[in-house]
Write an enzyme that holds these catalytic residues in place. Sequence first.
Site, PDB file in Angstrom:
ATOM      1  N   ASN A   9      -2.103  -8.470  -6.673  1.00 45.19           N
ATOM      2  CA  ASN A   9      -2.227  -7.338  -5.753  1.00 45.19           C
ATOM      3  C   ASN A   9      -3.715  -6.993  -5.658  1.00 45.19           C
ATOM      4  O   ASN A   9      -4.282  -6.429  -6.593  1.00 45.19           O
ATOM      5  CB  ASN A   9      -1.415  -6.156  -6.300  1.00 45.19           C
ATOM      6  CG  ASN A   9      -1.597  -4.893  -5.483  1.00 45.19           C
ATOM      7  OD1 ASN A   9      -2.233  -4.904  -4.428  1.00 45.19           O
ATOM      8  ND2 ASN A   9      -1.041  -3.786  -5.968  1.00 45.19           N
ATOM      9  N   LYS A  11      -5.136  -4.887  -3.843  1.00 52.56           N
ATOM     10  CA  LYS A  11      -5.354  -3.460  -3.533  1.00 52.56           C
ATOM     11  C   LYS A  11      -6.413  -3.321  -2.426  1.00 52.56           C
ATOM     12  O   LYS A  11      -6.480  -4.169  -1.552  1.00 52.56           O
ATOM     13  CB  LYS A  11      -5.718  -2.700  -4.815  1.00 52.56           C
ATOM     14  CG  LYS A  11      -4.654  -2.916  -5.918  1.00 52.56           C
ATOM     15  CD  LYS A  11      -4.755  -1.969  -7.071  1.00 52.56           C
ATOM     16  CE  LYS A  11      -3.632  -2.250  -8.062  1.00 52.56           C
ATOM     17  NZ  LYS A  11      -3.611  -1.342  -9.197  1.00 52.56           N
ATOM     18  N   HIS A  97       4.761   0.732  -4.453  1.00 60.66           N
ATOM     19  CA  HIS A  97       3.766   0.706  -5.531  1.00 60.66           C
ATOM     20  C   HIS A  97       3.462   2.138  -5.982  1.00 60.66           C
ATOM     21  O   HIS A  97       3.438   3.056  -5.160  1.00 60.66           O
ATOM     22  CB  HIS A  97       2.483   0.008  -5.056  1.00 60.66           C
ATOM     23  CG  HIS A  97       1.555  -0.281  -6.196  1.00 60.66           C
ATOM     24  ND1 HIS A  97       0.717   0.676  -6.713  1.00 60.66           N
ATOM     25  CD2 HIS A  97       1.371  -1.408  -6.930  1.00 60.66           C
ATOM     26  CE1 HIS A  97       0.047   0.141  -7.729  1.00 60.66           C
ATOM     27  NE2 HIS A  97       0.422  -1.111  -7.879  1.00 60.66           N
ATOM     28  N   GLU A  99       0.824   3.593  -6.682  1.00 60.89           N
ATOM     29  CA  GLU A  99      -0.302   4.243  -5.993  1.00 60.89           C
ATOM     30  C   GLU A  99       0.132   4.816  -4.654  1.00 60.89           C
ATOM     31  O   GLU A  99      -0.369   5.836  -4.205  1.00 60.89           O
ATOM     32  CB  GLU A  99      -1.469   3.236  -5.845  1.00 60.89           C
ATOM     33  CG  GLU A  99      -2.181   3.049  -7.182  1.00 60.89           C
ATOM     34  CD  GLU A  99      -2.760   1.664  -7.412  1.00 60.89           C
ATOM     35  OE1 GLU A  99      -2.926   0.905  -6.435  1.00 60.89           O
ATOM     36  OE2 GLU A  99      -3.041   1.341  -8.584  1.00 60.89           O
ATOM     37  N   GLU A 169       6.149  -1.514 -13.420  1.00 62.12           N
ATOM     38  CA  GLU A 169       4.742  -1.177 -13.633  1.00 62.12           C
ATOM     39  C   GLU A 169       4.637   0.233 -14.216  1.00 62.12           C
ATOM     40  O   GLU A 169       4.662   1.217 -13.464  1.00 62.12           O
ATOM     41  CB  GLU A 169       3.981  -1.232 -12.313  1.00 62.12           C
ATOM     42  CG  GLU A 169       3.958  -2.597 -11.672  1.00 62.12           C
ATOM     43  CD  GLU A 169       2.735  -2.800 -10.786  1.00 62.12           C
ATOM     44  OE1 GLU A 169       2.022  -3.780 -11.014  1.00 62.12           O
ATOM     45  OE2 GLU A 169       2.475  -1.970  -9.894  1.00 62.12           O
ATOM     46  N   GLY A 175      -4.545  -0.269 -14.423  1.00 60.28           N
ATOM     47  CA  GLY A 175      -5.988  -0.078 -14.291  1.00 60.28           C
ATOM     48  C   GLY A 175      -6.617   0.646 -15.466  1.00 60.28           C
ATOM     49  O   GLY A 175      -7.767   1.068 -15.404  1.00 60.28           O
ATOM     50  N   SER A 215      -2.444  -3.869 -16.324  1.00 52.76           N
ATOM     51  CA  SER A 215      -3.480  -4.441 -17.188  1.00 52.76           C
ATOM     52  C   SER A 215      -3.112  -5.823 -17.745  1.00 52.76           C
ATOM     53  O   SER A 215      -3.386  -6.133 -18.906  1.00 52.76           O
ATOM     54  CB  SER A 215      -3.823  -3.480 -18.324  1.00 52.76           C
ATOM     55  OG  SER A 215      -4.347  -2.267 -17.806  1.00 52.76           O
TER      56      SER A 215
HETATM   57  P1  13P Z   1      -4.003  -3.651 -13.010  1.00 46.82           P
HETATM   58  O1  13P Z   1      -3.619  -5.077 -13.356  1.00 46.82           O
HETATM   59  O2  13P Z   1      -5.377  -3.516 -12.479  1.00 46.82           O
HETATM   60  O3  13P Z   1      -3.689  -2.728 -14.157  1.00 46.82           O
HETATM   61  O4  13P Z   1      -3.040  -3.212 -11.800  1.00 46.82           O
HETATM   62  C1  13P Z   1      -1.687  -3.416 -11.894  1.00 46.82           C
HETATM   63  C2  13P Z   1      -1.066  -3.148 -10.569  1.00 46.82           C
HETATM   64  O5  13P Z   1      -1.015  -2.017 -10.115  1.00 46.82           O
HETATM   65  C3  13P Z   1      -0.545  -4.283  -9.812  1.00 46.82           C
HETATM   66  O6  13P Z   1       0.208  -3.874  -8.722  1.00 46.82           O
END
Ligand code: 13P
Length: 257
Positions: A9, A11, A97, A99, A169, A175, A215
């Site tokens: 992803n 982002k 997601h 976010e 997740e 992150g 992560s």
């Molecule tokens: P990170 O791997 O940066 O923690 O992000 C995970 C994520 O949100 C994947 O969709």
Amino acid sequence: MRKTIIAGNWKMYKTITEAIELANGLKREFFKLDFAAVDVVLCPAFTALSEVAEVLTETEIGLGAQDIYWQEEGAFTGEVSPLMIKDAGCQYAIIGHSERRQFFGESNETVNKKIKAALKSGIIPIVCVGENLQEREANKTFKVVEDHINNGLAGVDVSDIANLIIAYEPVWAIGTGKTATPDQAQEVHKFIRDLLKKNYGQDVSDNIRIQYGGSVKPENIMQLMERPDVDGALVGGASLKVDSFSAIVTKASEVVK
Ligand code: 13P
């Protein structure tokens, strides 16, 4: 046997030029990858989808969008339909997601509409579920995940369920560099699989793939993948570099269960 699936992803990172460069780098790295052992999906920003699709032509690397809207077309300024991402070359879409839930008002109801719209257009949804830190500390992890699954998938045809992908997740692990331990991931993945068995039966539960996200790095992918109910990963930060993402994919492809 569930086939491992690793998705990146990206982002809100990478201009079109940078996205093409990353996709080309991965294409070179994956030239000798055993695609019988692993599915690989790249999820760039909408702006880069067509160009990345072009790079991936005649490879076995899949393409996904990071979101979709549930209508086919109409006066919905700023939105992108399942047909549009399909037209741009996508086979997958990330839906729900954390976010988007946190910053853009995504709810189980909108997730539900998006999943149905994706399936109708032949797009495979990667459905994200997971608790935040407050919820985990209040021992609400299972309750939150159960709500995400039960409400997100409400009314979806049983025959479609096994084809979609669930990504667990935990928000506190995204992150932050703080990965869930393999035991913590396995515990929730098993809970999800048992819930799906209760809702849809043994076959669906045996066949559906559940990714872990939060992560994920080359250093922890093996231990996560070795757990029986972890079928892959949804990778954020570490998917933005050829070295780290290709290391994750290669290591995951080597885990035999
Ligand atoms: P990170 O791997 O940066 O923690 O992000 C995970 C994520 O949100 C994947 O969709």
